[in-house]
Motif scaffolding. Structure first.
Motif, PDB file in Angstrom:
ATOM      1  N   GLY A 233      45.999  36.124  59.693  1.00  0.00           N
ATOM      2  CA  GLY A 233      46.901  36.970  58.920  1.00  0.00           C
ATOM      3  C   GLY A 233      46.200  38.071  58.132  1.00  0.00           C
ATOM      4  N   LYS A 234      46.938  38.633  57.195  1.00  0.00           N
ATOM      5  CA  LYS A 234      46.422  39.731  56.373  1.00  0.00           C
ATOM      6  C   LYS A 234      45.487  39.200  55.286  1.00  0.00           C
ATOM      7  N   ILE A 235      44.496  40.038  54.950  1.00  0.00           N
ATOM      8  CA  ILE A 235      43.551  39.711  53.878  1.00  0.00           C
ATOM      9  C   ILE A 235      43.405  40.928  52.976  1.00  0.00           C
ATOM     10  N   LEU A 236      43.448  40.682  51.655  1.00  0.00           N
ATOM     11  CA  LEU A 236      43.127  41.723  50.678  1.00  0.00           C
ATOM     12  C   LEU A 236      42.074  41.173  49.734  1.00  0.00           C
ATOM     13  N   GLY A 237      40.905  41.824  49.710  1.00  0.00           N
ATOM     14  CA  GLY A 237      39.832  41.427  48.807  1.00  0.00           C
ATOM     15  C   GLY A 237      39.820  42.304  47.573  1.00  0.00           C
ATOM     16  N   LEU A 238      39.454  41.716  46.445  1.00  0.00           N
ATOM     17  CA  LEU A 238      39.424  42.432  45.171  1.00  0.00           C
ATOM     18  C   LEU A 238      38.084  42.188  44.493  1.00  0.00           C
ATOM     19  N   THR A 239      37.423  43.255  44.068  1.00  0.00           N
ATOM     20  CA  THR A 239      36.165  43.106  43.334  1.00  0.00           C
ATOM     21  C   THR A 239      35.921  44.317  42.454  1.00  0.00           C
ATOM     22  N   GLY A 240      35.269  44.082  41.344  1.00  0.00           N
ATOM     23  CA  GLY A 240      34.867  45.188  40.490  1.00  0.00           C
ATOM     24  C   GLY A 240      33.436  45.610  40.780  1.00  0.00           C
ATOM     25  N   THR A 241      32.716  44.761  41.503  1.00  0.00           N
ATOM     26  CA  THR A 241      31.305  45.019  41.807  1.00  0.00           C
ATOM     27  C   THR A 241      31.015  44.657  43.259  1.00  0.00           C
TER      28      THR A 241
ATOM     29  N   VAL B  83      53.838  58.778  33.979  1.00  0.00           N
ATOM     30  CA  VAL B  83      52.957  57.883  34.727  1.00  0.00           C
ATOM     31  C   VAL B  83      51.551  57.965  34.150  1.00  0.00           C
ATOM     32  N   THR B  84      50.966  56.824  33.812  1.00  0.00           N
ATOM     33  CA  THR B  84      49.627  56.807  33.238  1.00  0.00           C
ATOM     34  C   THR B  84      48.575  56.955  34.326  1.00  0.00           C
ATOM     35  N   ASN B  85      47.349  57.286  33.910  1.00  0.00           N
ATOM     36  CA  ASN B  85      46.240  57.391  34.870  1.00  0.00           C
ATOM     37  C   ASN B  85      45.974  56.053  35.556  1.00  0.00           C
ATOM     38  N   ARG B  86      46.126  54.970  34.803  1.00  0.00           N
ATOM     39  CA  ARG B  86      45.936  53.652  35.395  1.00  0.00           C
ATOM     40  C   ARG B  86      46.959  53.408  36.511  1.00  0.00           C
ATOM     41  N   GLU B  87      48.200  53.772  36.258  1.00  0.00           N
ATOM     42  CA  GLU B  87      49.253  53.587  37.259  1.00  0.00           C
ATOM     43  C   GLU B  87      49.027  54.465  38.483  1.00  0.00           C
ATOM     44  N   LYS B  88      48.468  55.665  38.275  1.00  0.00           N
ATOM     45  CA  LYS B  88      48.171  56.556  39.397  1.00  0.00           C
ATOM     46  C   LYS B  88      47.114  55.937  40.307  1.00  0.00           C
ATOM     47  N   VAL B  89      46.083  55.351  39.702  1.00  0.00           N
ATOM     48  CA  VAL B  89      45.027  54.710  40.490  1.00  0.00           C
ATOM     49  C   VAL B  89      45.595  53.500  41.226  1.00  0.00           C
ATOM     50  N   GLN B  90      46.392  52.701  40.531  1.00  0.00           N
ATOM     51  CA  GLN B  90      47.009  51.533  41.162  1.00  0.00           C
ATOM     52  C   GLN B  90      47.860  51.940  42.368  1.00  0.00           C
ATOM     53  N   LYS B  91      48.636  53.009  42.215  1.00  0.00           N
ATOM     54  CA  LYS B  91      49.506  53.475  43.292  1.00  0.00           C
ATOM     55  C   LYS B  91      48.689  53.938  44.490  1.00  0.00           C
ATOM     56  N   LYS B  92      47.618  54.695  44.228  1.00  0.00           N
ATOM     57  CA  LYS B  92      46.778  55.194  45.312  1.00  0.00           C
ATOM     58  C   LYS B  92      46.110  54.041  46.049  1.00  0.00           C
ATOM     59  N   ALA B  93      45.581  53.089  45.289  1.00  0.00           N
ATOM     60  CA  ALA B  93      44.919  51.934  45.902  1.00  0.00           C
ATOM     61  C   ALA B  93      45.898  51.140  46.765  1.00  0.00           C
TER      62      ALA B  93
ATOM     63  N   ARG C 208      43.354  44.076  57.117  1.00  0.00           N
ATOM     64  CA  ARG C 208      42.321  43.396  56.322  1.00  0.00           C
ATOM     65  C   ARG C 208      41.457  44.442  55.640  1.00  0.00           C
ATOM     66  N   CYS C 209      41.412  44.376  54.323  1.00  0.00           N
ATOM     67  CA  CYS C 209      40.629  45.373  53.583  1.00  0.00           C
ATOM     68  C   CYS C 209      40.295  44.856  52.195  1.00  0.00           C
ATOM     69  N   GLY C 210      39.485  45.633  51.487  1.00  0.00           N
ATOM     70  CA  GLY C 210      39.097  45.266  50.134  1.00  0.00           C
ATOM     71  C   GLY C 210      39.129  46.469  49.216  1.00  0.00           C
ATOM     72  N   LEU C 211      39.233  46.195  47.919  1.00  0.00           N
ATOM     73  CA  LEU C 211      39.225  47.233  46.897  1.00  0.00           C
ATOM     74  C   LEU C 211      38.061  46.997  45.951  1.00  0.00           C
ATOM     75  N   GLY C 212      37.290  48.050  45.677  1.00  0.00           N
ATOM     76  CA  GLY C 212      36.231  47.982  44.681  1.00  0.00           C
ATOM     77  C   GLY C 212      36.705  48.694  43.432  1.00  0.00           C
ATOM     78  N   ILE C 213      37.448  47.983  42.597  1.00  0.00           N
ATOM     79  CA  ILE C 213      38.129  48.585  41.448  1.00  0.00           C
ATOM     80  C   ILE C 213      37.514  48.098  40.146  1.00  0.00           C
TER      81      ILE C 213
END
Length: 367
Positions: A120-128, A3-13, A22-27
């Motif tokens: 319904g459900k909401i998932l937000g995605l942002t790098g910043t 399992v790569t480090n990228r996959e570990k972060v993806q799994k945790k997120a 309803r939530c967001g990820l700052g990835i």
């Protein structure tokens, strides 16, 4: 399979998002926000459901379709609809089971009519994630509060992204009376960049009302954008860079001036130029804002940002174009800055989320 480090972060997120309606990820860019979202969709999959993906522009749609192909889940596309943020009000919120807010930092109060009527459900995605106290921060906190963050520097330390160095070139405004100004009759007169900046700063200080202050600040920003010192200095930098380098200009005209090949909406050869740059037939390309999101360039080792202007999101996206090398390589981002001006504050604000140990300052001798 390891399992790569990228996959570990993806799994945790992903695990964290599954515990929230309803939530967001700052990835950080390069970690795989789109893949996390599709994994979230698969975990919540229903063959009768409809999913809405809200995007800032069409290139982001392409990344979703590309990721579905890579994951061998292209069949999901029949249940996914895409809409631009500016058109979300045209959709019926009752039609969708999950809404994905890609580049969720684009949320504004104008989007609230749709969101407040959606249950319904909401998932937000942002790098910043947006700055606290802003309109965008309020909307993100209200509809997709960030529950997990993984920064650019964490991604670099985990060998997910390549290492980087940021060099801030602190330039002096010119004292020569070569800066052309227009008078009311259409004629020209000349002053120096130093005198013009002092005049514009004086107007900012003398402004009494909020409207006057805003107008004066815009005029000063435009003045700094028009000064020629950065363009002249850029020519010297490019002569000393042999690897592939992208230049982020502020306007289409400037992009056309600083490089032979440019990429922007006003250039009919933009896509051809981008292809030439991507496959290595040319090693210089200038662009404006269109290349900030959604496009990756292979083997891009150096970049030059001519104007930061305190926008940490745009700056991070531009630097992110340089973080797609293999983890053992290092990219260099040059930022041009006028010393002893408001430009210094803008650059410092834009780089607040980056590791200070990776930032260097260079003070060239210029007129």
């Amino acid at each position: 399979m390891q399992v790569t480090n990228r996959e570990k972060v993806q799994k945790k997120a992903l695990e964290i998002t599954l515990g929230h309606k309803r939530c967001g990820l700052g990835i950080s860019m390069g970690v795989g926000k789109t893949r996390i979202a599709l994994q979230h969709l698969i975990k919540n999959y229903d063959p009768t459901a409809k999913y809405l993906v809200v995007v800032p522009k069409n290139t982001v749609m392409d990344s979703w379709n590309d990721e579905m192909v890579k994951m061998k889940n292209i069949h999901l596309s029949s249940q996914i609809e895409f809409v631009n943020y500016r058109s979300i009000h045209k959709r019926n919120p009752n039609d969708y089971d999950i809404v994905y807010l890609d580049e969720g930092h684009n949320l504004l109060f104008s989007h609230e009519e749709f969101l407040k009527n959606y249950n319904g459900k909401i998932l937000g995605l942002t790098g910043t994630p947006p700055k606290k106290g802003s309109e965008k921060y309020t909307m993100v906190k209200r509809y997709c509060p960030i529950v997990y963050e993984f920064s650019v520097d964490e991604a670099t330390d985990s060998n997910i992204l390549n290492d980087y160095k940021i060099v801030i070139h602190k330039l002096q405004l010119s004292k020569l009376s070569t800066f052309a100004k227009k008078n009311k009759n259409g004629g020209k007169w000349y002053t120096s960049e130093v005198k013009d900046y002092q005049y514009l700063t004086g107007r900012c200080q003398q402004a009494m009302t909020a409207k006057q202050q805003q107008f004066a600040a815009i005029m000063r920003m435009r003045g700094l954008m028009e000064y020629n010192t950065k363009e002249q200095y850029l020519k010297g930098i490019l002569k000393n860079i042999s690897s592939k380098c992208i230049v982020f200009a502020n306007t289409q005209k400037q992009a056309d001036r600083v490089c032979k090949h440019s990429y922007h909406s006003g250039n009919k050869q933009s896509e051809e130029n981008l292809e030439l740059f991507s496959d290595g037939r040319i090693n210089r390309l200038s662009c404006v804002l269109q290349l900030s999101e959604g496009i990756s360039i292979p083997d891009l080792r150096q970049g030059i940002i001519m104007h930061a202007y305190g926008n940490n999101r745009k700056t991070a996206q531009r630097i992110g174009r340089l973080l797609r090398l293999s983890p053992d390589q290092k990219a260099v981002c040059h930022i041009l800055c006028y010393a002893n001006t408001i430009d210094e504050k803008w650059v410092n604000d834009a780089l607040k989320t980056f590791d200070p140990s990776k930032i260097e300052y260079f003070n060239p001798l210029n007129t």
